[in-house]
Scaffold this active site. Structure first.
Site, PDB file in Angstrom:
ATOM      1  N   MET A  50       0.841  -1.199   0.000  1.00  0.00           N
ATOM      2  CA  MET A  50       0.000   0.000   0.000  1.00  0.00           C
ATOM      3  C   MET A  50       0.878   1.251   0.000  1.00  0.00           C
ATOM      4  SD  MET A  50      -3.470  -0.864   2.000  1.00  0.00           S
ATOM      5  CE  MET A  50      -2.901  -0.592   3.657  1.00  0.00           C
TER       6      MET A  50
ATOM      7  N   HIS B 217       9.187  -3.566   3.378  1.00  0.00           N
ATOM      8  CA  HIS B 217       8.857  -3.736   1.963  1.00  0.00           C
ATOM      9  C   HIS B 217      10.125  -4.005   1.142  1.00  0.00           C
ATOM     10  CE1 HIS B 217       5.563  -0.819   3.299  1.00  0.00           C
ATOM     11  NE2 HIS B 217       4.875  -1.886   2.941  1.00  0.00           N
TER      12      HIS B 217
ATOM     13  N   LYS C   1       4.894 -10.161   9.046  1.00  0.00           N
ATOM     14  CA  LYS C   1       4.336  -9.101   9.898  1.00  0.00           C
ATOM     15  C   LYS C   1       2.813  -9.229   9.975  1.00  0.00           C
ATOM     16  CE  LYS C   1       3.762  -4.897  11.711  1.00  0.00           C
ATOM     17  NZ  LYS C   1       2.563  -4.402  11.138  1.00  0.00           N
TER      18      LYS C   1
HETATM   19  P1  AMP Z   1       1.449  -3.006   3.485  1.00  0.00           P
HETATM   20  O1  AMP Z   1       2.027  -1.977   2.573  1.00  0.00           O
HETATM   21  O2  AMP Z   1       1.475  -2.618   4.934  1.00  0.00           O
HETATM   22  O3  AMP Z   1       0.104  -3.508   3.007  1.00  0.00           O
HETATM   23  O4  AMP Z   1       2.413  -4.255   3.416  1.00  0.00           O
HETATM   24  C1  AMP Z   1       2.783  -4.839   2.190  1.00  0.00           C
HETATM   25  C2  AMP Z   1       3.552  -6.100   2.460  1.00  0.00           C
HETATM   26  O5  AMP Z   1       4.700  -5.806   3.259  1.00  0.00           O
HETATM   27  C3  AMP Z   1       2.741  -7.145   3.250  1.00  0.00           C
HETATM   28  O6  AMP Z   1       3.021  -8.443   2.741  1.00  0.00           O
HETATM   29  C4  AMP Z   1       3.273  -6.971   4.654  1.00  0.00           C
HETATM   30  O7  AMP Z   1       3.148  -8.138   5.449  1.00  0.00           O
HETATM   31  C5  AMP Z   1       4.723  -6.653   4.383  1.00  0.00           C
HETATM   32  N1  AMP Z   1       5.331  -5.968   5.543  1.00  0.00           N
HETATM   33  C6  AMP Z   1       4.859  -4.881   6.186  1.00  0.00           C
HETATM   34  N2  AMP Z   1       5.645  -4.575   7.241  1.00  0.00           N
HETATM   35  C7  AMP Z   1       6.639  -5.502   7.266  1.00  0.00           C
HETATM   36  C8  AMP Z   1       7.767  -5.730   8.117  1.00  0.00           C
HETATM   37  N3  AMP Z   1       8.030  -4.962   9.164  1.00  0.00           N
HETATM   38  N4  AMP Z   1       8.557  -6.787   7.830  1.00  0.00           N
HETATM   39  C9  AMP Z   1       8.300  -7.597   6.771  1.00  0.00           C
HETATM   40  N5  AMP Z   1       7.256  -7.430   5.929  1.00  0.00           N
HETATM   41  C10 AMP Z   1       6.439  -6.397   6.170  1.00  0.00           C
END
Ligand code: AMP
Length: 283
Positions: A30, A37, A149
Site C-alpha cells: 500500500m 517492503h 508481519k
Molecule cells: P502493506 O504496505 O502494509 O500492506 O504491506 C505490504 C507487504 O509488506 C505485506 O506483505 C506486509 O506483510 C509486508 N510488511 C509490512 N511490514 C513488514 C515488516 N516490518 N517486515 C516484513 N514485511 C512487512
C-alpha cells in the site's frame, strides 16, 4: 524501473515476460515503503527474473472510521525506494479502474477471516483477499512475496491460493524490526514520541513469552497473563487481543505443543493500532 498505471498495460507486459520465459516475482504494497517492503522486494529479486512492486491503497480493506483517507502516501519517495530495492516494474493502478462503480465480486474466506484481526476488522480480510486476487490476475506472477508481519493475512492468502488454484507460489518473508524491536509499519508514522517509546512493549512482551516457553512454560493462559502484564505496564489505549495459535491453522491452543506456536498481538496507542507476532519454538 518502468511505471505502469493501467491494468491492460500491466497484463500485456506480464504476458510478454511469460512468453520470454521470464520468472515474475511480485510484492504487493500500500506504499509508504520502508525496510520491511524493501526486504520483500529483495526476496522477490533473488527468486525471479522480473520484479513487479505494486502500490495501491486498497479502499475495500478499510472499515468505516478507519484510516483510509489519512493513510500515509509519498509517491516520490516510494519510487526511489522501490527502484533502489530492485523493482523492474512499479504498478500503481487507479482506484476507479480497480473498482468500477458496478464492482460486485468479492473473495471471502470462511472461519479464519473472522477471528483475531477479523473480529476487530470484520470486512478487512474480504477486502485484502479480493484485491490480492485481482492484483495476482493483473501481474500474473510465478512467485508472490508477503510479510510475516501480517501473519493472519499471509495465512489467508496462502489458503486462497490453494483453495482457488492460483498458479503462483506464495513466499512469506520474516518481519523487519527497528533496532529496539518495533516491527516496521507504514502506520508507525502516526505514533507521537511517547507512544513510539511505549510501542516497544509489543516486542518486549513477545520476547518475554519466548523466554518463558524456552524455560518450559506450556500454558497459553499463563503466557497470555505475562504478555498482558507487560503491555498494560505502558498504559496502552486498548489491548485488542493476545493469542497463542497453531501456525498451521490459526486455531487457538490452550497447551503449547511442539514444534512451534505463533503468538499474535494487537494493541492500540491513541488511534493507532499496531499488530505484531512471533513464531516460537516449543521443544
Ligand atoms: P502493506 O504496505 O502494509 O500492506 O504491506 C505490504 C507487504 O509488506 C505485506 O506483505 C506486509 O506483510 C509486508 N510488511 C509490512 N511490514 C513488514 C515488516 N516490518 N517486515 C516484513 N514485511 C512487512
Amino acid at each position: 524501473m518502468q511505471i505502469i498505471g493501467t491494468v491492460s498495460e500491466m497484463q500485456r507486459l506480464a504476458d510478454s515476460f511469460r512468453i520470454q520465459g521470464k520468472k515474475i516475482g511480485v510484492v504487493l504494497t500500500m506504499g509508504y515503503l520502508h525496510a520491511g517492503h524493501v526486504s520483500l522486494i529483495g526476496t522477490a529479486r533473488k527468486v525471479s527474473d522480473v520484479v513487479i512492486t505494486t502500490i495501491f491503497v486498497n479502499p475495500t480493506q478499510f472499515g468505516p472510521g478507519e484510516d483510509f483517507e489519512r493513510y500515509p502516501r509519498d509517491f516520490e519517495r516510494d519510487k526511489t525506494l522501490a527502484s533502489e530495492a530492485g523493482t523492474d516494474i512499479l504498478f500503481c493502478p487507479q482506484r476507479d479502474e480497480m473498482y468500477a462503480p458496478n464492482f460486485a465480486t468479492y473473495v471471502e474466506i470462511e472461519d479464519v477471516s473472522k477471528i483475531l484481526e477479523g473480529k476487530f476488522r470484520p470486512t478487512h480480510f474480504r477486502g485484502v483477499t479480493t484485491v490480492v486476487a485481482k492484483l495476482l490476475n493483473i501481474t500474473k506472477p510465478h512467485v508472490a512475496v508477503f510479510g510475516q508481519k501480517d501473519a493472519q493475512q499471509a495465512f489467508l492468502i496462502r489458503k486462497m491460493a490453494t483453495d482457488l488454484n492460483f498458479d503462483v507460489s506464495i513466499v512469506v518473508a520474516p518481519i523487519i524490526r527497528e533496532p529496539d524491536g518495533l516491527a516496521l509499519s507504514s502506520r508507525n508514522v502516526y505514533l507521537n514520541p511517547d507512544e513510539r517509546q511505549r510501542a516497544t512493549s509489543l516486542y518486549k512482551s513477545l520476547k518475554r513469552a519466548e523466554m518463558l516457553i524456552g524455560k518450559g512454560e506450556r500454558s497459553a493462559e499463563k503466557l497470555h497473563n505475562e504478555i498482558k502484564k507487560i503491555l498494560l505496564g505502558v498504559n496502552p489505549t486498548l489491548v485488542d487481543y493476545i493469542a497463542c495459535v497453531h501456525p498451521d491453522n490459526f486455531k487457538e491452543v490452550e497447551t503449547l505443543t511442539p514444534p512451534t506456536v505463533l503468538v499474535a498481538l494487537a494493541v492500540r496507542f491513541g488511534s493507532t493500532r499496531l499488530i505484531d507476532n512471533m513464531i516460537m519454538n516449543v521443544a
